[in-house]
Design an enzyme around this catalytic site. Structure first.
Site: not given
Length: 459
Positions: A274, A299, A405, A408, A431, A440
């Site tokens: 990120r 995150k 982004h 990414r 994640h 994806y």
């Protein structure tokens, strides 16, 4: 000789006014250029190089009293001098805009430095919300303090803190400033449905409000909520991420002229970072021996490890040498301290001045923290990378909507294309739920793309 100098400055002022600089400001441009000329008093102006200008801009970046707008004025004055008056060959390709952007300091409410805001300080709220905050605080003195304390105990980000406070304020106002303790499940449902029906908010916005209210009742007020899962929900649009091909990524990165931003873009794609994870990297996070990068407090306040691309080892080492120059200069001028979260600063008293804690991508300027009053060199502002990536995409002729982004997204998709399993990609991206990573696979499946269009069968 004096007449020749006077004619030069008259010509310079005339050029500046043609470019929209007001005449009284143009005199300041002259002063900025004169200071630069004195800095290299032993070298004729016609012999100056791009490296000399860069060195000067780096040096004055360490001057505490030079404000953002004053620094930008220096860059503008030198750009006018070299690009419009002297016109050496290197001036047309010199990254003036990048130097201008690197002057931006982090705002007091920026997520990096706002973590240690006192509980009662709400500078990060909008002007409209500030008045509302003080009004609600007067009605329920302990409520907001308790809410902020509970958020910070759990190490949530400043953005989450700001969002939760904002939603709680709006919720109380909607219910005519009643104490939330007196409100029930039905009041929450009513407010969430109001957001959809009357305000026409998106699904993500409604979820933000829901999360804030659940946190308010369960974590702050310690009240168990009855089941209120049945309420009118905003429709969540199904959107696929924009992904660049490998050739497009190559074109994008090569189109970025400034080495620092090119390195940032390479890390975003090469490691799947990120933007803020990349901008906040410190020297100690780079492990050249094991060829890996440690991403700290990402995150969800989680650490993770990503591989260090071999191609970036030398550029990163070169960037670290640049950081060493900045740090040495700052130490000579009595600065050299970098921002550390409050808990770390207390634990390691001298760490803030150690080289290993310095940001890998420091700002070009030192800045005085509005709260601590300490003069520090923070990391560079993320909005400049955002701007330069967009410009590079336009320059490269990429017609897709490209953001930081997007790199990414492209990292994840290209790994899956190369045969890596979904769990590995999930771990590298950080994640918490594999379902987030699964998006994806939809890009890879390309539903409908294998169908031949009937147009192609026409004779």
């Amino acid at each position: 000789m004096e007449q020749s100098i006077a004619r030069f400055w008259d010509k310079y002022i005339e050029k500046s006014t043609k470019y929209g600089v007001k005449r009284h400001v143009a005199r300041w441009y002259v002063i900025r250029v004169e200071s630069y000329i004195r800095y290299y008093s032993d070298t004729r102006l016609r012999q100056h190089t791009a490296n000399m200008v860069s060195t000067y801009l780096q040096e004055i970046g360490g001057r505490e009293k030079l404000l953002d707008w004053q620094y930008k004025q220096v860059v503008s004055a030198l750009k006018l001098l070299f690009s419009e008056c002297l016109k050496p060959a290197w001036a047309a390709g010199f990254p003036w805009d990048e130097w201008m952007g690197l002057a931006d300091s982090l705002e007091p409410e920026h997520p990096t430095i706002a973590r240690d805001i006192p509980v009662g300080d709400i500078n990060y709220l909008s002007k409209n919300e500030e008045g509302l905050f003080y009004e609600i605080q007067a009605l329920f003195p302990e409520l907001i303090d308790r809410l902020v304390t509970e958020i910070r105990v759990r190490q949530y980000s400043v953005r989450t803190e700001r969002s939760y406070i904002s939603w709680v304020l709006r919720y109380i106002v909607y219910h005519k400033r009643r104490n939330p303790v007196e409100l029930s499940r039905q009041h929450i449902v009513e407010y969430l449905e109001y957001l959809v029906v009357k305000r026409n908010v998106s699904a993500s916005t409604q979820n933000q409000a829901l999360n804030a209210l659940v946190f308010l009742y369960r974590k702050t007020l310690h009240m168990e909520l009855e089941d209120f899962s049945e309420f009118l929900r905003a429709r969540k649009p199904r959107r696929l991420p924009v992904v660049l091909s490998r050739d497009e990524v190559k074109l994008l990165i090569h189109a970025m002229r400034h080495e620092v931003h090119q390195l940032v873009a390479s890390l975003l794609y090469g490691c799947g970072l990120r933007l803020m994870e990349c901008i906040r990297l410190r020297i100690l996070d780079i492990d050249f021996d094991y060829k890996q990068i440690v991403i700290r407090a990402a995150k969800g306040n989680k650490d993770r490890i990503v591989p260090l691309p071999v191609k970036l080892i030398e550029p990163i080492k070169k960037q670290i040498e640049q950081v060493k120059k900045y740090h040495r200069l700052d130490m000579q001028q009595g600065y050299g301290e970098v921002y550390l979260p409050d808990a770390l600063a207390r634990k390691y008293k001298n760490a803030a001045k150690e080289l290993k804690w310095q940001y890998l991508f420091p700002a070009i300027r030192v800045a005085t923290d509005a709260r601590s009053k300490k003069t520090r060199r923070h990391h560079m502002h993320e909005r400049n990378t955002q701007k330069f990536i967009k410009q590079a995409a336009d320059k490269a002729g990429i017609t897709k909507r490209v953001t930081t982004h997007t790199l990414r997204h492209s990292f994840a998709t290209h790994l899956l294309e190369s045969g890596y399993d979904i769990r590995t990609v999930q771990e590298l991206l950080g994640h918490s739920d594999v379902s987030t990573t699964m998006i994806y696979t939809h890009v890879l499946n390309k539903p409908g793309v294998s169908v031949n269009s009937p147009l192609d069968t026409l004779i």
